[in-house]
Scaffold this motif. Structure first.
Motif, mmCIF file in Angstrom:
data_model
loop_
_atom_site.group_PDB
_atom_site.id
_atom_site.type_symbol
_atom_site.label_atom_id
_atom_site.label_comp_id
_atom_site.label_asym_id
_atom_site.label_seq_id
_atom_site.Cartn_x
_atom_site.Cartn_y
_atom_site.Cartn_z
ATOM 1 N N PRO A 30 37.571 29.631 58.963
ATOM 2 C CA PRO A 30 37.977 28.763 58.108
ATOM 3 C C PRO A 30 38.865 29.461 57.000
ATOM 4 C CG PRO A 30 35.786 28.048 58.146
ATOM 5 C CD PRO A 30 36.108 29.441 58.728
ATOM 6 N N ALA A 31 40.314 29.235 56.485
ATOM 7 C CA ALA A 31 41.538 29.860 55.544
ATOM 8 C C ALA A 31 40.782 30.071 54.292
ATOM 9 C CB ALA A 31 42.129 29.046 55.374
ATOM 10 N N ASP A 32 40.844 31.065 53.555
ATOM 11 C CA ASP A 32 40.249 31.265 52.458
ATOM 12 C C ASP A 32 41.026 29.867 51.271
ATOM 13 O OD1 ASP A 32 38.470 32.746 52.102
ATOM 14 O OD2 ASP A 32 39.487 34.854 52.350
ATOM 15 N N PRO A 33 40.380 29.596 49.849
ATOM 16 C CA PRO A 33 40.921 28.323 49.354
ATOM 17 C C PRO A 33 41.800 29.263 48.431
ATOM 18 C CG PRO A 33 38.774 29.464 48.607
ATOM 19 C CD PRO A 33 39.274 30.183 49.455
ATOM 20 N N PRO A 34 42.913 27.782 48.190
ATOM 21 C CA PRO A 34 44.726 27.942 48.189
ATOM 22 C C PRO A 34 44.228 29.631 46.896
ATOM 23 C CG PRO A 34 43.849 26.213 48.685
ATOM 24 C CD PRO A 34 42.443 26.275 48.821
ATOM 25 N N GLY A 35 45.213 29.840 46.867
ATOM 26 C CA GLY A 35 45.616 30.804 45.734
ATOM 27 C C GLY A 35 44.819 32.307 45.843
ATOM 28 N N CYS A 36 43.939 32.257 47.005
ATOM 29 C CA CYS A 36 42.451 33.431 46.358
ATOM 30 C C CYS A 36 43.270 34.542 47.463
ATOM 31 C CB CYS A 36 41.467 32.973 46.905
ATOM 32 S SG CYS A 36 39.943 34.243 47.271
ATOM 33 N N ARG A 37 43.362 35.556 46.865
ATOM 34 C CA ARG A 37 43.748 36.653 47.641
ATOM 35 C C ARG A 37 42.885 37.745 47.686
ATOM 36 N NH1 ARG A 37 50.287 38.596 44.936
ATOM 37 N NH2 ARG A 37 50.229 39.549 47.429
ATOM 38 N N CYS A 38 41.986 37.561 47.539
ATOM 39 C CA CYS A 38 40.423 38.672 48.579
ATOM 40 C C CYS A 38 41.061 39.811 49.312
ATOM 41 C CB CYS A 38 39.431 38.189 48.672
ATOM 42 S SG CYS A 38 38.138 37.485 47.015
ATOM 43 N N GLY A 39 41.790 38.423 50.030
ATOM 44 C CA GLY A 39 42.383 39.570 51.484
ATOM 45 C C GLY A 39 43.454 40.125 51.140
ATOM 46 N N ASP A 40 43.910 40.719 50.446
ATOM 47 C CA ASP A 40 45.256 40.690 49.822
ATOM 48 C C ASP A 40 44.139 42.486 48.871
ATOM 49 O OD1 ASP A 40 47.121 40.079 51.833
ATOM 50 O OD2 ASP A 40 47.638 38.645 49.068
ATOM 51 N N VAL A 41 43.843 41.997 47.838
ATOM 52 C CA VAL A 41 42.515 43.120 47.555
ATOM 53 C C VAL A 41 42.325 44.333 48.468
ATOM 54 C CG1 VAL A 41 40.319 43.394 45.740
ATOM 55 C CG2 VAL A 41 42.559 41.137 45.524
ATOM 56 N N LEU A 42 41.375 43.466 49.365
ATOM 57 C CA LEU A 42 40.045 44.244 50.393
ATOM 58 C C LEU A 42 40.866 45.133 51.032
ATOM 59 C CD1 LEU A 42 38.080 41.355 50.987
ATOM 60 C CD2 LEU A 42 37.420 43.629 50.307
ATOM 61 N N LYS A 43 42.462 44.098 50.917
ATOM 62 C CA LYS A 43 43.517 45.452 52.271
ATOM 63 C C LYS A 43 44.397 46.794 51.153
ATOM 64 C CE LYS A 43 47.090 44.728 55.985
ATOM 65 N NZ LYS A 43 47.641 42.998 56.654
ATOM 66 N N GLY A 44 43.501 46.717 49.695
ATOM 67 C CA GLY A 44 45.035 47.222 48.958
ATOM 68 C C GLY A 44 46.527 46.879 49.333
ATOM 69 N N ILE A 45 46.585 45.736 48.941
ATOM 70 C CA ILE A 45 47.955 45.410 48.908
ATOM 71 C C ILE A 45 47.951 44.946 47.491
ATOM 72 C CG2 ILE A 45 50.052 43.800 49.449
ATOM 73 C CD1 ILE A 45 49.022 43.797 52.350
ATOM 74 N N VAL A 46 47.446 44.490 46.791
ATOM 75 C CA VAL A 46 47.639 44.015 45.526
ATOM 76 C C VAL A 46 45.721 44.809 44.850
ATOM 77 C CG1 VAL A 46 48.697 41.912 45.451
ATOM 78 C CG2 VAL A 46 46.280 41.699 45.708
ATOM 79 N N LYS A 47 46.089 44.134 43.319
ATOM 80 C CA LYS A 47 44.538 44.424 42.468
ATOM 81 C C LYS A 47 44.452 43.271 41.772
ATOM 82 C CE LYS A 47 46.025 49.157 41.381
ATOM 83 N NZ LYS A 47 46.092 50.173 40.665
ATOM 84 N N PRO A 48 43.027 43.373 41.608
ATOM 85 C CA PRO A 48 42.422 41.815 41.520
ATOM 86 C C PRO A 48 43.360 41.023 40.082
ATOM 87 C CG PRO A 48 41.164 43.378 41.796
ATOM 88 C CD PRO A 48 42.306 44.297 42.158
ATOM 89 N N VAL B 109 35.192 32.086 42.542
ATOM 90 C CA VAL B 109 36.569 31.027 44.342
ATOM 91 C C VAL B 109 36.264 32.113 45.366
ATOM 92 C CG1 VAL B 109 38.633 30.421 44.682
ATOM 93 C CG2 VAL B 109 37.884 30.020 42.451
ATOM 94 N N GLY B 110 36.658 33.158 44.937
ATOM 95 C CA GLY B 110 36.220 34.207 46.422
ATOM 96 C C GLY B 110 35.075 35.529 45.977
ATOM 97 N N ALA B 111 35.146 35.294 47.951
ATOM 98 C CA ALA B 111 34.174 36.672 48.066
ATOM 99 C C ALA B 111 33.982 37.566 46.715
ATOM 100 C CB ALA B 111 33.788 37.207 49.546
ATOM 101 N N CYS B 112 35.086 38.364 46.788
ATOM 102 C CA CYS B 112 35.507 39.777 45.868
ATOM 103 C C CYS B 112 34.463 39.270 44.626
ATOM 104 C CB CYS B 112 36.706 40.233 46.124
ATOM 105 S SG CYS B 112 37.021 40.666 47.341
ATOM 106 N N MET B 113 34.140 38.044 43.738
ATOM 107 C CA MET B 113 34.373 37.606 42.387
ATOM 108 C C MET B 113 32.781 37.603 42.699
ATOM 109 S SD MET B 113 34.752 37.852 39.255
ATOM 110 C CE MET B 113 36.667 37.352 38.981
ATOM 111 N N VAL B 114 32.504 37.235 43.302
ATOM 112 C CA VAL B 114 30.865 36.900 43.382
ATOM 113 C C VAL B 114 29.343 38.574 43.846
ATOM 114 C CG1 VAL B 114 28.371 36.150 45.258
ATOM 115 C CG2 VAL B 114 30.973 35.388 45.232
ATOM 116 N N SER B 115 29.702 39.395 44.018
ATOM 117 C CA SER B 115 29.088 40.598 44.135
ATOM 118 C C SER B 115 29.267 41.594 43.173
ATOM 119 C CB SER B 115 28.745 41.428 45.661
ATOM 120 O OG SER B 115 28.587 42.906 45.689
ATOM 121 N N SER B 116 27.740 42.091 42.499
ATOM 122 C CA SER B 116 28.638 43.244 41.982
ATOM 123 C C SER B 116 29.084 44.550 42.634
ATOM 124 C CB SER B 116 27.179 43.405 40.572
ATOM 125 O OG SER B 116 26.406 44.491 42.398
#
Length: 358
Positions: A304-322, A338-345
């Motif tokens: 499934p696609a990530d929630p609208p507006g969530c850019r976790c994928g771009d953060v993990l790829k190094g395209i953008v910063k949080p 909203v996104g997985a990158c905000m869940v883990s410490s």
């Protein structure tokens, strides 16, 4: 405490910072691919102390962050099924699926148990033969050996009610994929914990093919500052290589027994990474289908696609910063991620929220 204090010595840190500023006379883009490094760089304020010529990017080194929503959806469905108990590490329980997290599913009656190791799941399954126990195996080369030991143990005990739903992943394919996608990476701060298992040799192809500098780093301020200085010098001398800064824990040959366990129990497989898609031979699946939850329960692998507006994928790829994500620190925060990158410490978004956003 004395050991820790030695690696946080203010005078030595100041000396390394001065050397980095003096020697970093060209623009260098450095990506750390370990969530522990992302956390440490911002927790200790290292990112803010570097010269403007050095740009830090966060990569796909948080196992919770790269795990797909489809995987969470399948885990929730299993936990809600009759006769199945899902065992998981605690950091996965709040990762959003399409509809529910495992924590929310548990509140609705799903059988979800937080464990400290797959062997704890084995113990529970052995005492409760009336239920199928599924261990959620996530993480990189660091955690895969523990899952391998559990599968070998279950096999030796002739258990029929234990299996692993593997989301174990291998780091080098993702590191190569980022460069292949056109992201500028001059150097990698290579993962320390992963390298205790693998050793340094697995990074050699990256240096040979992409001429990227690689330094395997520890997690204390002196570790990271020295690693960055080593990177600066590799690039200045135009001699990219794989160096081990974290010598107190990482050896060139790694942990050969753990490597053998992984090879014995798992097969490489194609795996989906948030931000990178499906990468060939970047995952691990159990060789014995009896202990493979995906095969045992015929699980769907749709994503499934990530929630609208969530850019976790771009953060993990190094395209953008949080901070470039419009959801960051507004509707997406550690209390309501909203996104997985905000869940883990160790997720980049939470590290930025807690330290770089203050």
């Amino acid at each position: 405490m004395k050991f820790i204090d030695e690696f946080r010595n203010p005078g030595l840190c100041d000396s390394l910072i001065t050397r980095i500023h003096r020697e970093a006379d060209r623009n260098i883009t450095v990506m750390e691919v370990c969530g522990g490094h992302t956390l440490a760089l911002h927790r200790f304020g290292i990112a803010a102390l570097l010269p403007p010529t050095i740009e830090l990017l966060s990569g796909p080194g948080c196992p919770v962050c790269v795990t797909s929503r489809g995987y969470i959806d399948n885990a929730v469905a299993l936990a809600l099924s009759s006769g199945i108990v899902v065992c998981t590490y605690g950091d996965l329980i709040r990762v959003p699926g399409s509809a529910l997290t495992l924590e929310q599913a548990r509140a609705e009656g799903a059988r979800v148990k937080v464990v400290h190791s797959p062997m704890q799941c084995i113990e529970l399954a052995n005492k409760d033969p009336g239920y199928q126990y599924v261990f959620l195996g996530i993480g990189f080369e660091t955690t895969a050996p523990a899952s391998a030991v559990a599968i070998k143990t279950a096999s030796a005990m002739k258990m029929d009610n234990f299996c692993v739903y593997s989301a174990h992943k291998l780091m080098p394919p993702a590191m190569a994929a980022i460069i292949n996608a056109g992201v500028r990476v001059d150097a990698y701060i290579c993962p320390g914990h992963v390298s205790t298992i693998t050793g340094s040799a697995m990074f050699y192809p990256l240096v040979e093919k992409y001429k990227v500098a690689c330094v395997i780093s520890g997690f204390e301020p002196l570790d990271l500052l020295l690693s960055i200085l080593m990177i600066v010098r590799q690039i200045k001398e135009k001699k990219p290589s794989v160096e081990i800064q974290y010598t107190r824990a990482v050896k060139p040959h790694g942990n050969q027994k753990a490597q053998q366990l992984i090879q014995e129990v798992f097969n490489p497989c194609d795996a989906w990474w948030r931000g990178l898609g499906i990468l060939p031979k970047s995952g691990l699946t159990p060789r014995n289908a009896k202990f493979d939850a995906e095969a045992k329960f015929s699980l769907s692998t749709g994503e499934p696609a990530d929630p609208p507006g969530c850019r976790c994928g771009d953060v993990l790829k190094g395209i953008v910063k949080p901070v470039d994500c419009k959801l960051f620190s507004t509707i997406c925060n550690p209390v309501h991620p909203v996104g997985a990158c905000m869940v883990s410490s160790e997720g980049a978004c939470q590290s930025y929220y807690r330290y770089a956003n203050s």
